[in-house]
Design a protein around this motif. Sequence first.
Motif, PDB file in Angstrom:
ATOM      1  N   GLU A  56       0.841  -1.204   0.000  1.00 25.66           N
ATOM      2  CA  GLU A  56       0.000   0.000   0.000  1.00 25.66           C
ATOM      3  C   GLU A  56       0.879   1.258   0.000  1.00 25.66           C
ATOM      4  OE1 GLU A  56      -3.595   0.317  -0.036  1.00 25.66           O
ATOM      5  OE2 GLU A  56      -2.709   2.251  -0.555  1.00 25.66           O
ATOM      6  N   SER A  57       0.629   2.142  -0.931  1.00 26.05           N
ATOM      7  CA  SER A  57       1.457   3.355  -1.013  1.00 26.05           C
ATOM      8  C   SER A  57       0.818   4.522  -0.260  1.00 26.05           C
ATOM      9  CB  SER A  57       1.688   3.736  -2.478  1.00 26.05           C
ATOM     10  OG  SER A  57       0.440   3.858  -3.132  1.00 26.05           O
ATOM     11  N   ASP A  58      -0.515   4.489  -0.134  1.00 25.39           N
ATOM     12  CA  ASP A  58      -1.206   5.586   0.559  1.00 25.39           C
ATOM     13  C   ASP A  58      -1.000   5.435   2.075  1.00 25.39           C
ATOM     14  OD1 ASP A  58      -2.812   7.565   1.436  1.00 25.39           O
ATOM     15  OD2 ASP A  58      -4.710   6.557   0.956  1.00 25.39           O
ATOM     16  N   PRO A  59      -0.381   6.425   2.713  1.00 27.62           N
ATOM     17  CA  PRO A  59      -0.083   6.294   4.161  1.00 27.62           C
ATOM     18  C   PRO A  59      -1.320   6.073   5.017  1.00 27.62           C
ATOM     19  CG  PRO A  59       1.089   8.153   3.208  1.00 27.62           C
ATOM     20  CD  PRO A  59       0.140   7.678   2.157  1.00 27.62           C
ATOM     21  N   SER A  60      -2.407   6.739   4.682  1.00 32.99           N
ATOM     22  CA  SER A  60      -3.601   6.585   5.530  1.00 32.99           C
ATOM     23  C   SER A  60      -4.169   5.170   5.419  1.00 32.99           C
ATOM     24  CB  SER A  60      -4.652   7.623   5.153  1.00 32.99           C
ATOM     25  OG  SER A  60      -5.047   7.441   3.812  1.00 32.99           O
ATOM     26  N   ARG A  61      -4.243   4.647   4.192  1.00 35.25           N
ATOM     27  CA  ARG A  61      -4.748   3.285   4.020  1.00 35.25           C
ATOM     28  C   ARG A  61      -3.769   2.268   4.623  1.00 35.25           C
ATOM     29  NH1 ARG A  61      -8.985   2.347   0.648  1.00 35.25           N
ATOM     30  NH2 ARG A  61      -8.249   0.274   0.115  1.00 35.25           N
ATOM     31  N   ARG A  62      -2.490   2.612   4.524  1.00 35.96           N
ATOM     32  CA  ARG A  62      -1.488   1.722   5.109  1.00 35.96           C
ATOM     33  C   ARG A  62      -1.669   1.645   6.628  1.00 35.96           C
ATOM     34  NH1 ARG A  62       4.604   1.128   3.090  1.00 35.96           N
ATOM     35  NH2 ARG A  62       5.361  -0.283   4.682  1.00 35.96           N
ATOM     36  N   GLU A  63      -2.002   2.764   7.220  1.00 34.79           N
ATOM     37  CA  GLU A  63      -2.226   2.779   8.664  1.00 34.79           C
ATOM     38  C   GLU A  63      -3.438   1.931   9.035  1.00 34.79           C
ATOM     39  OE1 GLU A  63      -0.349   3.702  11.013  1.00 34.79           O
ATOM     40  OE2 GLU A  63      -1.831   3.219  12.543  1.00 34.79           O
ATOM     41  N   VAL A  64      -4.464   1.979   8.165  1.00 34.85           N
ATOM     42  CA  VAL A  64      -5.644   1.123   8.413  1.00 34.85           C
ATOM     43  C   VAL A  64      -5.254  -0.346   8.323  1.00 34.85           C
ATOM     44  CG1 VAL A  64      -7.957   0.522   7.614  1.00 34.85           C
ATOM     45  CG2 VAL A  64      -7.202   2.898   7.545  1.00 34.85           C
ATOM     46  N   TRP A  65      -4.438  -0.686   7.320  1.00 36.26           N
ATOM     47  CA  TRP A  65      -3.961  -2.081   7.225  1.00 36.26           C
ATOM     48  C   TRP A  65      -3.214  -2.472   8.494  1.00 36.26           C
ATOM     49  CZ3 TRP A  65      -5.974  -5.416   4.244  1.00 36.26           C
ATOM     50  CH2 TRP A  65      -6.343  -5.150   2.928  1.00 36.26           C
ATOM     51  N   ARG A  66      -2.424  -1.523   9.007  1.00 37.04           N
ATOM     52  CA  ARG A  66      -1.651  -1.827  10.219  1.00 37.04           C
ATOM     53  C   ARG A  66      -2.578  -2.158  11.388  1.00 37.04           C
ATOM     54  NH1 ARG A  66       3.498  -0.560  10.814  1.00 37.04           N
ATOM     55  NH2 ARG A  66       3.398   1.094   9.273  1.00 37.04           N
ATOM     56  N   ARG A  67      -3.674  -1.415  11.495  1.00 37.11           N
ATOM     57  CA  ARG A  67      -4.642  -1.698  12.576  1.00 37.11           C
ATOM     58  C   ARG A  67      -5.287  -3.066  12.367  1.00 37.11           C
ATOM     59  NH1 ARG A  67      -6.230   3.831  12.082  1.00 37.11           N
ATOM     60  NH2 ARG A  67      -8.169   3.258  11.042  1.00 37.11           N
ATOM     61  N   HIS A  68      -5.593  -3.381  11.112  1.00 34.58           N
ATOM     62  CA  HIS A  68      -6.169  -4.699  10.836  1.00 34.58           C
ATOM     63  C   HIS A  68      -5.184  -5.824  11.192  1.00 34.58           C
ATOM     64  CE1 HIS A  68      -9.771  -3.140   9.148  1.00 34.58           C
ATOM     65  NE2 HIS A  68      -9.242  -2.692   8.027  1.00 34.58           N
ATOM     66  N   LEU A  69      -3.917  -5.566  10.908  1.00 38.89           N
ATOM     67  CA  LEU A  69      -2.902  -6.578  11.228  1.00 38.89           C
ATOM     68  C   LEU A  69      -2.833  -6.805  12.736  1.00 38.89           C
ATOM     69  CD1 LEU A  69      -0.677  -8.460  10.288  1.00 38.89           C
ATOM     70  CD2 LEU A  69       0.917  -6.530  10.344  1.00 38.89           C
ATOM     71  N   LYS A  70      -2.956  -5.699  13.470  1.00 38.72           N
ATOM     72  CA  LYS A  70      -2.946  -5.826  14.935  1.00 38.72           C
ATOM     73  C   LYS A  70      -4.139  -6.663  15.401  1.00 38.72           C
ATOM     74  CE  LYS A  70      -2.419  -2.945  19.041  1.00 38.72           C
ATOM     75  NZ  LYS A  70      -2.435  -1.576  19.560  1.00 38.72           N
ATOM     76  N   ARG A  71      -5.300  -6.425  14.817  1.00 43.09           N
ATOM     77  CA  ARG A  71      -6.498  -7.223  15.160  1.00 43.09           C
ATOM     78  C   ARG A  71      -6.275  -8.691  14.840  1.00 43.09           C
ATOM     79  NH1 ARG A  71     -10.963  -5.420  11.616  1.00 43.09           N
ATOM     80  NH2 ARG A  71     -12.082  -7.102  12.630  1.00 43.09           N
ATOM     81  N   ALA A  72      -5.683  -8.933  13.657  1.00 43.10           N
ATOM     82  CA  ALA A  72      -5.471 -10.331  13.251  1.00 43.10           C
ATOM     83  C   ALA A  72      -4.525 -11.033  14.218  1.00 43.10           C
ATOM     84  CB  ALA A  72      -4.913 -10.377  11.830  1.00 43.10           C
ATOM     85  N   ARG A  73      -3.519 -10.294  14.680  1.00 37.44           N
ATOM     86  CA  ARG A  73      -2.562 -10.909  15.618  1.00 37.44           C
ATOM     87  C   ARG A  73      -3.227 -11.205  16.966  1.00 37.44           C
ATOM     88  NH1 ARG A  73       2.551  -7.219  13.705  1.00 37.44           N
ATOM     89  NH2 ARG A  73       3.298  -8.660  12.109  1.00 37.44           N
ATOM     90  N   VAL A  74      -4.108 -10.329  17.387  1.00 47.35           N
ATOM     91  CA  VAL A  74      -4.860 -10.609  18.627  1.00 47.35           C
ATOM     92  C   VAL A  74      -5.721 -11.857  18.423  1.00 47.35           C
ATOM     93  CG1 VAL A  74      -6.684  -9.756  20.149  1.00 47.35           C
ATOM     94  CG2 VAL A  74      -4.844  -8.225  19.427  1.00 47.35           C
ATOM     95  N   ASN A  75      -6.344 -11.958  17.260  1.00 51.93           N
ATOM     96  CA  ASN A  75      -7.154 -13.150  16.967  1.00 51.93           C
ATOM     97  C   ASN A  75      -6.302 -14.420  16.972  1.00 51.93           C
ATOM     98  OD1 ASN A  75      -9.619 -11.896  16.775  1.00 51.93           O
ATOM     99  ND2 ASN A  75      -9.577 -11.684  14.548  1.00 51.93           N
ATOM    100  N   ILE A  76      -5.091 -14.316  16.418  1.00 54.81           N
ATOM    101  CA  ILE A  76      -4.193 -15.483  16.421  1.00 54.81           C
ATOM    102  C   ILE A  76      -3.921 -15.926  17.860  1.00 54.81           C
ATOM    103  CG2 ILE A  76      -1.812 -16.210  15.979  1.00 54.81           C
ATOM    104  CD1 ILE A  76      -1.892 -14.501  13.436  1.00 54.81           C
ATOM    105  N   ALA A  77      -3.641 -14.940  18.710  1.00 57.30           N
ATOM    106  CA  ALA A  77      -3.331 -15.265  20.107  1.00 57.30           C
ATOM    107  C   ALA A  77      -4.527 -15.912  20.801  1.00 57.30           C
ATOM    108  CB  ALA A  77      -2.897 -14.003  20.839  1.00 57.30           C
TER     109      ALA A  77
END
Lengths: 50, 218
Positions: free
Chosen positions: B147-168
């Motif tokens: 993702e090149s758009d910083p704002s959308r990239r930040e949203v992806w980062r939040r989703h990744l954090k959610r996914a990692r919590v789900n993994i745990a």
Amino acid sequence: MDDKPQINAVRQLENGDLERFNGEAWEPYLDIEHDPGDWPLGLARGDDRP
Amino acid sequence: MTTPAPDDSGTILPFDATLPSPLEAVPDLRAAARWILAAFGAVGAALIGGGPLVAVGRVHGVADAFGVGIALFVALTGVSIAIWRVSRVLEPPITTPATLATPALRGLREMIDRSPADFFGTAATSVDDLLSHRAVAVNIHRAMLSESDPSRREVWRRHLKRARVNIARAAPLERWLLAMAHVYQIQAALRAARYWCLMGVALVAAGTAGFLIVTGNG
């Protein structure tokens, strides 16, 4: 040509919500609830013996 | 029944500290296999040790010797088949999430997927659903990197954090599922070995009958 996404592919909607492809359709990617009551029941070793 | 329960202070105990592991069944399954092995080993020893002794003096000519040899071979083949199949129960299988997709575990998957709430509660609606979070996290990570758009990239980062919590949160259930799959494979191997043992018994009986016929005629 089959454009079906791979299972567990993800996409971000315009509003920022995340969706996951479950193999048949796109569905919202939800958080797992952390409820101890969800844990599976089970028998411990020795429970089936007097 | 054992369920996760609060301790004396009312604190919920950790998942893995309260849920009995399916792996506790493995020693019992392997003990059963060892008993079967011992039984067939004893039969084999009796055939090898006793058969030739009985045959001495009753076998006359090459044809009789050949017949006795064939009969012993058939009987020992039955013993060997049983020992070979039962010994597979003692081999530790390698169990990974990929193993869950094999035909050998179809029965377990169908059992869980028929009533996922009994096994996973609200955490997942199927085995595939439970195992999806790591793949989702990987795909989110890839999307974030591309993702090149910083704002959308930040949203992806939040989703990744959610996914990692789900993994745990899914991890204890995944460990329980893999343990169940491990036991299921051993149980299936023992069940299959029993059928092979029946075939082995039939071969032993046929070989023994042939042996008695040849030596009886002698």
